[in-house]
Structures are given as C-alpha cells and as structure tokens.
Design a protein around this motif. Structure first.
Motif, PDB file in Angstrom:
ATOM      1  N   VAL A  31       3.721 -23.513  13.309  1.00  0.00           N
ATOM      2  CA  VAL A  31       5.185 -23.542  13.411  1.00  0.00           C
ATOM      3  C   VAL A  31       5.741 -22.624  14.461  1.00  0.00           C
ATOM      4  CG1 VAL A  31       7.245 -23.022  12.249  1.00  0.00           C
ATOM      5  CG2 VAL A  31       5.473 -24.500  11.031  1.00  0.00           C
ATOM      6  N   LEU A  32       5.346 -21.325  14.403  1.00  0.00           N
ATOM      7  CA  LEU A  32       5.614 -20.416  15.402  1.00  0.00           C
ATOM      8  C   LEU A  32       5.127 -20.497  16.599  1.00  0.00           C
ATOM      9  CD1 LEU A  32       4.204 -17.145  13.368  1.00  0.00           C
ATOM     10  CD2 LEU A  32       6.758 -18.189  13.674  1.00  0.00           C
ATOM     11  N   ILE A  33       3.870 -21.253  16.993  1.00  0.00           N
ATOM     12  CA  ILE A  33       3.544 -21.799  18.280  1.00  0.00           C
ATOM     13  C   ILE A  33       4.442 -22.791  18.856  1.00  0.00           C
ATOM     14  CG2 ILE A  33       1.723 -23.125  19.718  1.00  0.00           C
ATOM     15  CD1 ILE A  33      -0.271 -21.460  17.741  1.00  0.00           C
ATOM     16  N   ALA A  34       4.919 -23.745  17.978  1.00  0.00           N
ATOM     17  CA  ALA A  34       5.821 -24.806  18.274  1.00  0.00           C
ATOM     18  C   ALA A  34       6.910 -24.208  18.698  1.00  0.00           C
ATOM     19  CB  ALA A  34       5.868 -25.836  17.121  1.00  0.00           C
ATOM     20  N   ALA A 118      13.694 -21.372  13.747  1.00  0.00           N
ATOM     21  CA  ALA A 118      13.063 -22.524  13.155  1.00  0.00           C
ATOM     22  C   ALA A 118      13.319 -22.615  11.550  1.00  0.00           C
ATOM     23  CB  ALA A 118      11.713 -22.535  13.566  1.00  0.00           C
ATOM     24  N   PRO A 119      13.936 -23.668  11.164  1.00  0.00           N
ATOM     25  CA  PRO A 119      13.942 -23.829   9.703  1.00  0.00           C
ATOM     26  C   PRO A 119      12.580 -23.970   9.122  1.00  0.00           C
ATOM     27  CG  PRO A 119      15.545 -25.185  10.902  1.00  0.00           C
ATOM     28  CD  PRO A 119      14.658 -24.548  11.919  1.00  0.00           C
ATOM     29  N   ASP A 120      11.540 -24.502   9.626  1.00  0.00           N
ATOM     30  CA  ASP A 120      10.447 -24.730   9.149  1.00  0.00           C
ATOM     31  C   ASP A 120       9.641 -23.384   9.125  1.00  0.00           C
ATOM     32  OD1 ASP A 120      10.387 -27.404   9.150  1.00  0.00           O
ATOM     33  OD2 ASP A 120       9.188 -27.960  10.897  1.00  0.00           O
ATOM     34  N   ALA A 121       9.760 -22.355   9.878  1.00  0.00           N
ATOM     35  CA  ALA A 121       9.239 -20.895   9.523  1.00  0.00           C
ATOM     36  C   ALA A 121       9.730 -20.221   8.578  1.00  0.00           C
ATOM     37  CB  ALA A 121       9.738 -20.154  10.724  1.00  0.00           C
ATOM     38  N   VAL A 122      10.914 -20.430   8.016  1.00  0.00           N
ATOM     39  CA  VAL A 122      11.384 -20.033   6.508  1.00  0.00           C
ATOM     40  C   VAL A 122      10.607 -20.470   5.612  1.00  0.00           C
ATOM     41  CG1 VAL A 122      13.408 -19.952   5.320  1.00  0.00           C
ATOM     42  CG2 VAL A 122      13.537 -19.657   7.819  1.00  0.00           C
ATOM     43  N   LEU A 123      10.355 -21.954   5.766  1.00  0.00           N
ATOM     44  CA  LEU A 123       9.622 -22.583   4.682  1.00  0.00           C
ATOM     45  C   LEU A 123       8.015 -21.884   4.625  1.00  0.00           C
ATOM     46  CD1 LEU A 123       8.998 -24.657   2.594  1.00  0.00           C
ATOM     47  CD2 LEU A 123       8.456 -26.244   4.407  1.00  0.00           C
ATOM     48  N   GLY A 124       7.607 -21.842   5.737  1.00  0.00           N
ATOM     49  CA  GLY A 124       6.268 -21.367   6.021  1.00  0.00           C
ATOM     50  C   GLY A 124       6.226 -19.914   5.459  1.00  0.00           C
TER      51      GLY A 124
END
Length: 161
Positions: A31-34, A118-124
């Motif tokens: 996620v962080l790379i993206a 990045a919302p996905d980073a919060v989930l991660g």
C-alpha cells in the motif's frame, strides 16, 4: 556457561503469529509503495513498471521505506530457519513495534503522511497493530504498551492491550 549459548526454538503459536505479522507488514508495504508511486508520478509524470522498480530501489524518494523492507526480509529469513529461534523472533517483533511507533524519524514522518493520503494505509495500520498484539515481544515498557494500543493515540496509553 552452556546455557548462555543455547537457544530455544520458537513455538508453533509464535511462528504463526510472526507469519501473521509478516503478512500484515507486506500488505502495508505494498500500500505504501502504491501511494508513493502515485505521489511520485504526480510530480514527475507516469513511470513504466520496469523503471519504477529501479526507482524503488535506487531513488531517494523511496528511501524512507528501507527500514520496513529490511524488516520484511529479516522476517522471511527468520521464518526460513530450521527451526526459527524464539529470541530472534522476539527481537524482530520488538523492531516492528519500534518502527511503527515512529522511532525512525524519516519513516515516521512519511508514514503519517501516507496515513493521511491513503485510506488503505489506515486499514493496513490497524492490521499491523493487531498483528503486533499477537506476537511475543520483550516485556512492555510504556512506549511498547502504547504501540500495542494505537501508536497514533497517545491518549490511550493508560488502557491495557
């Protein structure tokens, strides 16, 4: 003195917990790379995949991810040992907890920015914190107890993990 050189193999539950941690870290890394790629391309324009892989390993823009990348590699190496050693696993879990409580200034700063972008980073992040709760670590001090709860919510430091 023989006892000081002996090592204890990791238990099956410790190995399973470390695999869960590795999975969470790897997903967060992706996620962080993206997110970083998106930010990079917003500044410099689209980058072909082959060139991006080169940038990821060589460009200073992505250097902040190195501590996480090295941690994932170290976890892979630990899991490949026959048998993995309990103390080494605890040290890796401690390193992960330390990284995600922003002990590394550059990683911490860029990580907080990624959490905002990045919302996905919060989930991660929630998955990493949950995985960290499940792995054996060194006896908790106040700082480790805080990361087990939520590294971004210091107001919760008094609550148990």
């Amino acid at each position: 003195m023989i006892e000081s050189t002996e090592t204890t193999p990791a238990s099956a539950p410790q190995i399973a917990a470390m695999q869960t941690l590795r999975t969470a870290l790897l997903a967060q890394h992706k996620v962080l790379i993206a997110n970083d790629r998106q930010q990079y391309e917003a500044v410099f324009g689209p980058v072909p995949t082959g060139r991006f892989v080169q940038l990821l390993t060589e460009d200073a823009w992505f250097r902040w991810l190195d501590p996480l990348s090295r941690l994932i590699v170290a976890l892979d190496e630990w899991l490949e040992q026959t048998p993995p050693q309990a103390d080494a696993g605890i040290a890796l879990a401690d390193e992960a907890a330390k990284l995600f409580r922003n002990a590394d200034a550059e990683f911490g700063e860029r990580y907080r920015l990624a959490l905002q972008q990045a919302p996905d980073a919060v989930l991660g992040q929630s998955q990493v914190v949950a995985a960290l709760r499940g792995v054996p670590q060194s006896p908790p001090d106040a700082a480790v107890a805080a990361v087990r709860q939520d590294p971004d919510a210091s107001a919760n430091e008094g609550n148990g993990a």
